[in-house]
Design an enzyme around this catalytic site. Sequence first.
Site, PDB file in Angstrom:
ATOM      1  N   ALA A  11       0.805  -1.227   0.000  1.00 39.56           N
ATOM      2  CA  ALA A  11       0.000   0.000   0.000  1.00 39.56           C
ATOM      3  C   ALA A  11       0.833   1.271   0.000  1.00 39.56           C
ATOM      4  O   ALA A  11       0.306   2.354  -0.277  1.00 39.56           O
ATOM      5  CB  ALA A  11      -0.947   0.008   1.200  1.00 39.56           C
ATOM      6  N   GLY A  13       5.221   3.081  -0.021  1.00 39.34           N
ATOM      7  CA  GLY A  13       6.668   2.948  -0.015  1.00 39.34           C
ATOM      8  C   GLY A  13       7.232   1.966  -1.021  1.00 39.34           C
ATOM      9  O   GLY A  13       6.784   1.886  -2.174  1.00 39.34           O
ATOM     10  N   GLY A  72       7.141  -3.741   6.752  1.00 39.70           N
ATOM     11  CA  GLY A  72       7.987  -3.557   7.918  1.00 39.70           C
ATOM     12  C   GLY A  72       7.652  -2.279   8.663  1.00 39.70           C
ATOM     13  O   GLY A  72       6.938  -1.411   8.155  1.00 39.70           O
ATOM     14  N   SER A 112      17.804  -4.201   5.973  1.00 42.83           N
ATOM     15  CA  SER A 112      18.132  -2.772   6.031  1.00 42.83           C
ATOM     16  C   SER A 112      19.613  -2.613   6.323  1.00 42.83           C
ATOM     17  O   SER A 112      20.233  -3.482   6.957  1.00 42.83           O
ATOM     18  CB  SER A 112      17.325  -2.087   7.137  1.00 42.83           C
ATOM     19  OG  SER A 112      17.793  -0.767   7.374  1.00 42.83           O
ATOM     20  N   TYR A 153      14.804  -1.794  16.006  1.00 41.07           N
ATOM     21  CA  TYR A 153      14.724  -1.905  14.548  1.00 41.07           C
ATOM     22  C   TYR A 153      15.950  -2.610  13.977  1.00 41.07           C
ATOM     23  O   TYR A 153      15.829  -3.586  13.229  1.00 41.07           O
ATOM     24  CB  TYR A 153      14.574  -0.521  13.933  1.00 41.07           C
ATOM     25  CG  TYR A 153      14.534  -0.525  12.415  1.00 41.07           C
ATOM     26  CD1 TYR A 153      13.430  -1.020  11.743  1.00 41.07           C
ATOM     27  CD2 TYR A 153      15.608  -0.030  11.674  1.00 41.07           C
ATOM     28  CE1 TYR A 153      13.388  -1.030  10.350  1.00 41.07           C
ATOM     29  CE2 TYR A 153      15.575  -0.029  10.282  1.00 41.07           C
ATOM     30  CZ  TYR A 153      14.466  -0.529   9.635  1.00 41.07           C
ATOM     31  OH  TYR A 153      14.425  -0.537   8.259  1.00 41.07           O
TER      32      TYR A 153
END
Length: 259
Positions: A11, A13, A72, A112, A153
């Site tokens: 939805a 990014g 994420g 990441s 994170y």
Amino acid sequence: MTRTYVVTGSASGIGKATAELLTERGHRVIGVDLHDADVEVDLTLASDRARLVTEVAEKAGGAIDAIVAVAGLALPVPKTVGVNYFGMVATLEGLRPLLAGSPAPRAVGVSSMASLHPNDAELVDHLLAGDEPAALARAEILAKDEQTGGLIYGSTKAAFSRWIRRSAASPEWAGAGIPLNAVAPGVILTPMTADLTDTEEKREALRQMVPMPLNGFAEASTVAALLAWLASEENTHLCGQVIFVDGGSDVVIRGDSTW
């Protein structure tokens, strides 16, 4: 040849950019997200992770060609543990059987460059052990302090990168002819990073944490193009690679070090 892709986080990014790119190329995309998606689920919930598999199987007629797991969170809260690690692994493992009928099955997830930052070893160990209650309890403790909360994170991404490395060459993945890999983005200009990049002062602070000497911060389409290739028929031999699409952060931080 038209292929069927499942894209989580579709939805917004990177997930949205990837779904749009694949659709533009003539492929079928089953989007998964909290809202505005073909399958709407909350990946912090075990029940929704199971429903994800059931609903994708129904919509795809029991067979898919590729999994692109993007969904994420980047928040210093326990929910990040549920989505970034347990939700990610459940997506890849849960949907893997649906790849069995594809002539070119592929799977890729999003880590990441924050996996290179300091992390909490205890949290990482709980994640890799698959102990979600213990991981959430540890994250609750970390989240109580601003400094330690920032470790959540990076810890989820470090653990996910290790899971990729440990799983990719296994009989279930490589042995079944499925390349399993991940990408590790640097700072990508998406709604997730909007609050961190809305002033030049904030951008400069972020540059100090995430040096990106090659072309600076990136658009979501940059990562989408790499994800699309990793999930394509062309990718036949990449196995367990965590590819940094980070403008050079990995090089600056780790220097000569390689996997």
